[in-house]
Structures are given as structure tokens and as C-alpha cells.
Design an enzyme around this catalytic site. Structure first.
Site, PDB file in Angstrom:
ATOM      1  N   HIS A 123       1.164  -1.190  -0.047  1.00  0.00           N
ATOM      2  CA  HIS A 123      -0.414   0.024  -0.042  1.00  0.00           C
ATOM      3  C   HIS A 123       0.708   1.013   0.136  1.00  0.00           C
ATOM      4  O   HIS A 123       0.542   2.339  -1.218  1.00  0.00           O
ATOM      5  CB  HIS A 123      -0.975  -0.244   1.397  1.00  0.00           C
ATOM      6  N   GLU A 124       1.861   0.783   0.661  1.00  0.00           N
ATOM      7  CA  GLU A 124       2.260   2.585   1.106  1.00  0.00           C
ATOM      8  C   GLU A 124       3.363   2.503   0.273  1.00  0.00           C
ATOM      9  O   GLU A 124       3.710   3.559  -0.708  1.00  0.00           O
ATOM     10  CB  GLU A 124       3.644   2.863   2.157  1.00  0.00           C
ATOM     11  N   HIS A 127       1.611   4.783  -2.918  1.00  0.00           N
ATOM     12  CA  HIS A 127       1.786   6.141  -2.601  1.00  0.00           C
ATOM     13  C   HIS A 127       2.906   6.889  -3.495  1.00  0.00           C
ATOM     14  O   HIS A 127       2.459   7.806  -4.035  1.00  0.00           O
ATOM     15  CB  HIS A 127       1.991   6.274  -1.380  1.00  0.00           C
ATOM     16  N   ASP A 133      -4.753   6.903  -1.847  1.00  0.00           N
ATOM     17  CA  ASP A 133      -6.436   6.627  -0.834  1.00  0.00           C
ATOM     18  C   ASP A 133      -7.336   6.116  -1.568  1.00  0.00           C
ATOM     19  O   ASP A 133      -7.739   7.290  -1.793  1.00  0.00           O
ATOM     20  CB  ASP A 133      -5.860   7.276   0.606  1.00  0.00           C
TER      21      ASP A 133
END
Length: 187
Positions: A123-124, A127, A133
Site C-alpha cells: 500500500h505505502e 503511494h 488513498d
């Protein structure tokens, strides 16, 4: 005399033309949009990720399995990485600077609450690859982050997330660098 010079020049041009048309013609292969593009390599340094090192490596591998336009690789010794990955006691977050560059924090607070470390890592890294998000969201959306709950262990981007990263880096390969929203992204 001018006529003879002019006639000789025309004759020479005709002979050269005949030689060229009788020989083989070579041409470059046509450029097609189907030609594979070389993936942009983005390096990461997970030496500061402590107990999350294997989760970071797996998160990077998941992105490599999922998209073609970018490849995440561990940084070589002595080289500067595009992405620094650090462990801390806070909440997981990413600080993107430009597309493919920034810092990721794998925060122990979320891990202590039961969130899946590989999902956090993927997920990170998402980014840093230009994804925002998408909260609230289902477990099938990697970028739904913590809103999917602690029972969600899916570390894979969905089709829309994959396409967005492909577009981000595919556009850059074509000379169209997309804009990246700089700042802290906290989940």
C-alpha cells in the site's frame, strides 16, 4: 559549353538513380505502439525497515508481478535509492516527493493493531508509485488501506490501481511525466 555540362550532370543523376532503384532498399522497422517499453527501474533501500524487511521485499515483488511500466529493485551497495523504507513506532505513511521517489514508514502502531505487514508495505509503495488513498474501500482495493479492516490481508492492487500505475509510468516513458501530489499520505 554550358549545355554540355548541364547534360552531363543530368546523365550522371539518371545513372545514380537507376543504380539506387535496382539495388536493395533498407528501411528501419516501423515504430508501433505495440513495441514493448522498457520498465523504469525504481530502487528502494529497506535497510532501515528492521523487522519488516521481508514484508517490504514482498510488497515490491507484488508490484513487479502486477505492472510492467515500473520495476522496484533493492538499491545496490553504495548507490542512492529512490525510495527509503523505515520502521518506526507511528502509523504507516508515505512521503512522496516526485513520481517514484520518497520515503515510506512501516509503522508499528498499525502492526500492533493487527494490520497485515505485506499489505501495509504494498500500500505505502503504491503511494510512491502515484496512487492516492481510496477510503473507505473494500479489501479488494489495496489503496483502501486501513478502512478494509484488520482481517484484510490482500496485498495485491486491483485492475484499476494497476492501470493507474501503468499510466503514470507509461506516460513518463513517452515523455509525459504525470504530476504527483507531494506531501504526507497517512493511512
Amino acid at each position: 559549353m554550358h549545355v554540355r555540362l548541364l547534360t552531363g550532370g543530368v546523365a550522371a543523376a539518371c545513372v545514380m538513380s537507376l543504380c539506387l532503384t535496382g539495388g536493395q532498399v533498407a528501411s528501419a522497422a516501423p515504430h508501433t505502439s505495440d513495441a514493448p517499453q522498457v520498465a523504469r527501474v525504481v530502487t528502494y533501500d529497506a535497510s532501515g525497515s528492521a523487522e519488516f524487511r521481508s514484508a517490504v521485499d514482498r510488497g515490491a515483488a507484488i508490484w513487479n508481478e502486477s505492472v510492467d511500466a515500473v520495476e522496484l529493485r533493492p538499491v545496490a551497495t553504495g548507490q542512492r535509492a529512490n525510495i527509503r523504507v523505515l520502521a518506526d513506532n507511528g502509523w504507516p505513511r508515505a512521503l512522496p516527493t516526485t513520481l517514484g521517489n520518497g520515503t515510506v514508514y512501516i509503522g508499528r502502531q498499525a502492526v500492533d493493531q493487527g494490520y497485515h505487514t505485506i499489505r501495509i508495505s504494498a500500500h505505502e509503495l503504491g503511494h510512491i508509485l502515484g496512487l492516492p488513498d481510496r477510503k473507505p474501500g473494500p479489501c479488494s482495493s489495496l489503496m483502501s488501506g486501513s478502512s478494509a479492516g484488520t482481517s484484510c490481508t490482500n496485498p495485491y492492487p486491483n485492475a484499476a490501481e494497476k492501470a493507474e500505475v501503468e499510466g503514470n509510468f507509461g506516460g513518463e516513458l513517452a515523455g509525459q511525466a504525470p504530476a504527483v501530489r507531494a506531501g504526507v499520505i497517512v493511512d
